[in-house]
Scaffold this active site. Structure first.
Site: not given
Ligand SMILES: NC(=O)C1=CN([C@@H]2O[C@H](COP(=O)(O)OP(=O)(O)OC[C@H]3O[C@@H](n4cnc5c(N)ncnc54)[C@H](O)[C@@H]3O)[C@@H](O)[C@H]2O)C=CC1
Ligand SMILES: N[C@@H](CC=O)C(=O)O
Ligand code: NA
Length: 818
Positions: A508, A614, A683, A798
């Site tokens: 926005k 990682l 990936k 995460g």
């Protein structure tokens, strides 16, 4: 003996004059013999010039202006002299103004303002300020005497810039000082001819007065009191991190001032330099500060260079032609012609091929220079020996200055690499054989960026800044900002690094602020100060800001944002992103981005594209760079699917586990991307490309785990609805595996140039059997890791681990930029 000189702002107001008086009193209280030189009150000289010009133009408004000048002096008398002593000073000041009014009346009658008259008009500035301050000192019981410098400094009749006759001047000064032990309050800037006609000393005039007096009296030191903390490492208006140089040599001060440093004007200090007198530049408004020592040789240097200076606007003239090679006298004629026409040359550069000579000059002389040279070399141009003369404008010069260059190697390397890493093109360069200065000519639009980047690399112990522009402040973006917030102090104290968030955008609103958006209140600021989001405008503004060490951080999953990566890299702005879109489009797009980054000397980093934080991409790049060959990759690359298969079973419903994965921040913004295998597909595609297999997206073979009804659900809500009713499908699959003592694993592989993704079951002997949470695992079989593959395992999705991977990429840019 010590000579002090106070500049215009130091004597510009009642308050500042109070400080001046206390500085003088402190010196006197130590029993030290001093003399003091004053400039006119700040702004008065310019005002007098203006008034003179108005009078000459017949503009009678000058009378009002003059009243204003008079009032400033009266205010000082009222403010600093006790009432009972005021009247005689008022009378003396009035007397000077009467004299000045008479002259101005004459100027307005004759409508002519000669240089000689102007010098006389200007002389009132110093005469007034010095008179008033002398009276203040006397009223405080100081044995002070007004010394009109016209009695002791002799010049020729070159008005505006009198040439000092040192023989007579030195004699007059010594004679004057022998007569009285009272504190001499000397008018700066002014002098007179042998006939007693008033003259002025030109630029840096009052410093010159102090220097002449100090040299004549062989003073121990001269203090130049001004309104800044001494000489700075760079212009503080352009480089926020600039700081005071504690000690500088005469030669360095000369070089810096040549390139525009305005605090002192060293040529005017030459008489003091010649007598080896130490100079101190001090701040009337910060009296406790040490300031800058200017001495024959600077001591205790902490840095290899002393300062950075610049000239904002220059023109570069280039003269070239094959007829110049090996021909003696060309440059002699060139520079003689320029000198005969009073065109001053700032920098010269000639390549050893002798094919061209370029030099820089003030742009206002550019056309004149062309005319002069075309005339001088008309014959050679006619014969084609000289191709012609060209001029390039909108350029600036940046110079690094320091005696440390003589002793240290790698300085120009450092300079050019700082410029290169920030995408700043060097148009011309010059280094004097004195090794005191290296100058580069660059585009004017890069000036501020260049100064900041160079300052950053040479003054290492100061905090360096990385300017971050973050787009997308969802889970990863906001977690990143939080991590930056928590690390700010550590990075500043331990790594001398300031992460400056210079831009933020959500869908926005967007806010760009080169001074930084604090991680403590970014939400409020974006909300209150932000403007409507426009990605093109955001990118455009970033490029315009042209800040050094800029990094664009894309924390969206937007497909369209990728089109801007090229533009950004091309503008020498590094890009860091967890967004996989750019690297999983066409192979040509992938390779083009790599190339642009390489060409521009900036970074495109995307470690979090695979396995979140990682170290997967970095490991591959390291192995590839060192010549290893990849034979096979086997991997679990979805944190979401790993979590699901690690937790599904028993009484759990499949849909609830997916919802949990989403709530834990493992899924893509659209979880269908995870469950459809699309995310794993991207990936393994990226890994393939990294190991040198140039696959296109459609070449990755993805076998589905979802039944058709889920796969084809049109919206996320509909998708969850379909999952609700498909529990049996997943439960059966899970139960069958469990019955065999096996686990479900969605395994991506690359072997023999082919990428596949399949749902498999693995038994306890398989290395992929024991995983938990959102673990990813990657097994690389390479020529060097053949018998026992290299394995990387850990949480692969995460907020915290992903944001910290993005953070690590940002940090690696900071070390690259040095
Ligand atoms: N969540 C994870 O574990 C991992 C995520 N990623 C990648 O990180 C990226 C961000 O993921 P999340 O933060 O989880 O998603 P998110 O949906 O929480 O955040 C993305 C944010 O970007 C905003 N956005 C989208 N387009 C925008 C635009 N043009 N301008 C400004 N803002 C825009 C969205 O409104 C949203 O707030 C995605 O590309 C994802 O694939 C990569 C590795 C791991
Ligand atoms: N949604 C992804 C996040 C990392 O890229 C995953 O589940 O692995
Ligand atoms: Na990674």
């Amino acid at each position: 003996m010590k000579v002090l000189k106070f500049g215009g702002t130091s004597v510009g107001s009642v308050d500042s004059i109070k400080t001046v008086i206390s500085i003088l009193e402190e010196n006197l209280s130590k029993g030290e013999r001093i003399a003091v030189v004053f400039s006119a009150m700040g702004g008065v000289t310019n005002r007098l010039i203006e008034i003179g010009k108005m009078a000459a133009a017949g503009n009678t408004e000058y009378v009002e202006f003059l009243k204003g000048v008079e009032e400033r002096h009266f205010a000082v008398v009222r403010g600093l002299i006790p009432v009972k002593n005021q009247s005689s000073t008022f009378a003396a000041v009035r007397g000077l103004f009467n004299e000045l009014e008479d002259i101005l009346r004459g100027v307005s009658w004759i409508r002519e303002l000669s240089e000689r008259t102007l010098d006389f008009i200007m002389s009132f500035g110093e005469r007034l300020s010095t008179l008033v301050i002398t009276e203040i000192l006397k009223s405080k019981g100081v044995a002070a005497e007004f010394c009109d410098a016209r009695q002791v400094i002799r010049t020729n009749a070159a008005y505006g810039m009198g040439d000092v006759n040192f023989e007579i001047t030195n004699h007059l000064i010594l004679e004057h000082f022998a007569k009285s032990t009272a504190l001499q309050c000397i008018t700066g800037f002014i002098a007179s001819t042998a006939e007693g006609v008033t003259t002025t000393l030109g630029r840096g005039g009052s410093d010159y007065t102090a220097s002449i007096v100090g040299a004549a009296l062989e003073a121990d030191s001269i203090e130049i009191w001004t309104d800044v903390d001494g000489m700075m490492t760079a212009d503080p208006r352009k480089v926020a991190n600039a700081f005071t140089i504690p000690s500088i040599s005469y030669a360095e001060a000369m070089e810096l001032s040549h390139f525009g440093a305005k605090v002192i004007y060293p040529p005017s200090l030459q008489p003091a330099f010649a007598k080896n007198i130490t100079l101190k530049v001090l701040n009337t408004f910060n009296t406790g500060f040490e300031g800058t020592y200017v001495q024959k040789s600077a001591n205790g240097k902490e840095y290899v260079i002393t300062g950075i200076s610049s000239i904002d606007e220059i023109a570069l003239v280039n003269i070239q032609g094959s007829g110049m090679i090996g021909v003696a006298g060309i440059s002699g004629r060139l520079f003689t012609a320029l000198s005969n026409n009073a065109i001053s040359v700032i920098l010269i550069s000639q390549a050893s091929s002798e094919h061209s000579i370029c030099f820089s000059i003030d742009p206002k002389n550019a056309q004149k220079a062309i005319d002069v040279l075309e005339k001088e070399f008309a014959t050679e141009i006619g014969l084609g020996h000289i191709d012609g003369i060209s001029v390039e404008k909108n350029l600036s010069i940046v110079a690094i200055v320091g005696e440390g260059m003589k002793k240290n190697t790698g300085i120009s390397g450092k300079l050019f690499s700082a410029l290169g890493k920030n995408g700043i093109n060097v148009v011309a360069t010059a280094q004097g054989s004195s090794e005191l200065n290296i100058s580069v000519v660059i585009s004017k639009s890069d000036l501020s960026k260049a100064l900041n980047a160079i300052h950053g690399v040479f003054f290492q112990s100061e905090t360096r800044s990385l300017n971050l522009f973050i787009v997308g402040v969802g889970l990863i973006g906001s977690t990143l900002i939080e991590q930056i917030r928590n690390q700010t102090k550590f990075l500043r104290d331990e790594k001398l690094l300031n992460l400056n968030i210079a831009g933020l955008s959500n869908t926005k609103k967007m806010l760009l602020d080169p001074d930084g958006i604090k991680p403590e209140n970014w939400r409020d600021r974006v909300m209150d100060e932000g403007v409507k989001t426009s990605l093109p405008a955001f990118v455009q503004r970033m490029i315009e800001l042209n800040l050094p060490n800029s990094v664009f951080v894309d924390c969206t999953s937007d497909k369209d944002i990728v089109q801007y990566y090229h533009m950004l890299l091309d503008a020498s702005i590094s890009v860091v992103t967890p967004n996989k879109v750019a690297n999983s489009g066409s192979y040509s797009e992938y390779i083009a981005l790599q190339r642009t980054a390489l060409q521009r000397g900036v970074k495109f980093l995307y470690e979090t594209n695979v396995g979140a934080g990682l170290p997967i991409i970095n490991t591959i790049q390291g192995l590839m760079a060192s010549g290893d060959k990849f034979l096979k990759i086997e991997a679990i690359l979805s944190g979401t699917l790993s979590y699901i298969f690690n937790n599904f079973g028993g009484d759990n419903r499949f849909v609830d586990i997916v919802k949990e994965a989403k709530a834990k921040g493992f899924t893509e913004p659209d979880p269908r991307d995870d469950l459809s295998g699309a995310d794993v597909g991207r990936k393994i595609l990226i890994l393939s490309r990294e190991v040198g297999v140039p696959l296109e997206p459609e070449e990755v073979k993805i076998s589905q785990i979802l039944p058709g009804n889920c796969l084809n659900a049109p919206t996320v809500d509909a998708f969850f609805g379909e999952l609700e009713i498909s529990n049996a499908y997943f439960a059966d699959m899970q139960a069958a595996a469990e019955a065999r003592g096996e686990k479900l694993r969605y395994i991506a592989a690359l072997e023999n140039g082919k990428a596949t993704i399949e749902l498999k079951t693995v038994d306890a002997s398989h290395p992929f059997y024991t995983l938990s949470g959102s673990d990813n695992i990657v097994s690389f079989t390479t020529e060097r890791y053949k018998d026992r593959p290299l394995v990387i395992k850990g949480p692969g999705a995460g907020a915290e681990v992903t944001a910290s991977g993005v953070f690590a990429d940002i940090m690696s840019i900071s070390s690259y930029l040095g």
